[in-house]
Design a protein around this motif. Structure first.
Motif, PDB file in Angstrom:
ATOM      1  N   SER A 143      10.883  -2.772   4.869  1.00  0.00           N
ATOM      2  CA  SER A 143      11.362  -2.076   3.678  1.00  0.00           C
ATOM      3  C   SER A 143      12.805  -2.497   3.446  1.00  0.00           C
ATOM      4  CB  SER A 143      11.308  -0.555   3.867  1.00  0.00           C
ATOM      5  OG  SER A 143       9.990  -0.129   4.095  1.00  0.00           O
ATOM      6  N   ARG A 146      12.329  -2.895   9.627  1.00  0.00           N
ATOM      7  CA  ARG A 146      11.018  -2.340   9.991  1.00  0.00           C
ATOM      8  C   ARG A 146      11.055  -0.817   9.823  1.00  0.00           C
ATOM      9  NH1 ARG A 146       8.710  -6.721  11.062  1.00  0.00           N
ATOM     10  NH2 ARG A 146       9.465  -8.333  12.457  1.00  0.00           N
ATOM     11  N   ASP A 147       9.878  -0.211   9.870  1.00  0.00           N
ATOM     12  CA  ASP A 147       9.780   1.236   9.704  1.00  0.00           C
ATOM     13  C   ASP A 147      10.534   1.983  10.804  1.00  0.00           C
ATOM     14  OD1 ASP A 147       8.217   0.889   7.460  1.00  0.00           O
ATOM     15  OD2 ASP A 147       6.332   1.116   8.541  1.00  0.00           O
TER      16      ASP A 147
END
Length: 132
Positions: free
Chosen positions: A6, A24-25
């Motif tokens: 994201s 990354r998440d």
């Protein structure tokens, strides 16, 4: 947890310097105890250069180097905030200051200790660990 990236934006205190990075998440935030990180409270996320984009303010950055001269500590000339820098451990990437991300409080982040006071030994141990 996924490998999906994201885009997050961030910048300095006065807004002159703005950047975005793909993360990354779940992120690992390094809490380093080297002299400059400890004194400035800099917790950061290491990202490859391909996932970092300076959006504005290149002309507002000033650089400071010390010790080995490898790390490029970049500060806003106006407000003095280091939103990101080029770390000694990853000179082909960036260390993004976690708290300079616009939505840092909403991130799934884990704080990891990095013994920067014993940089050489710690970096060697981490390199060995990543090869295992």
């Amino acid at each position: 947890m996924t490998d999906q990236l994201s885009t997050f934006q961030g910048g300095c205190h006065c807004g002159a310097v703005r950047f975005e990075t793909d993360l990354r998440d779940h992120v690992e935030v390094e809490d380093c105890n080297c002299s400059i990180c400890a004194m400035s409270g800099n917790d950061h996320i290491i990202v490859p250069a391909s996932r970092f984009r300076l959006l504005q303010g290149a002309d507002q950055l000033t650089e400071y180097r010390f010790n080995s001269g490898t790390a490029r500590h970049l500060f806003c000339k106006i407000c003095g905030i280091k939103s990101f820098y080029v770390p000694r451990s990853n000179p082909d990437g960036y260390a993004v200051t976690w708290r300079c991300l616009d939505d840092c409080q909403d991130m799934d982040a884990r704080l990891e200790q990095f013994d920067g006071q014993n940089w050489e030994a710690n970096a060697a141990a981490l390199a060995h660990k990543s090869r295992d």
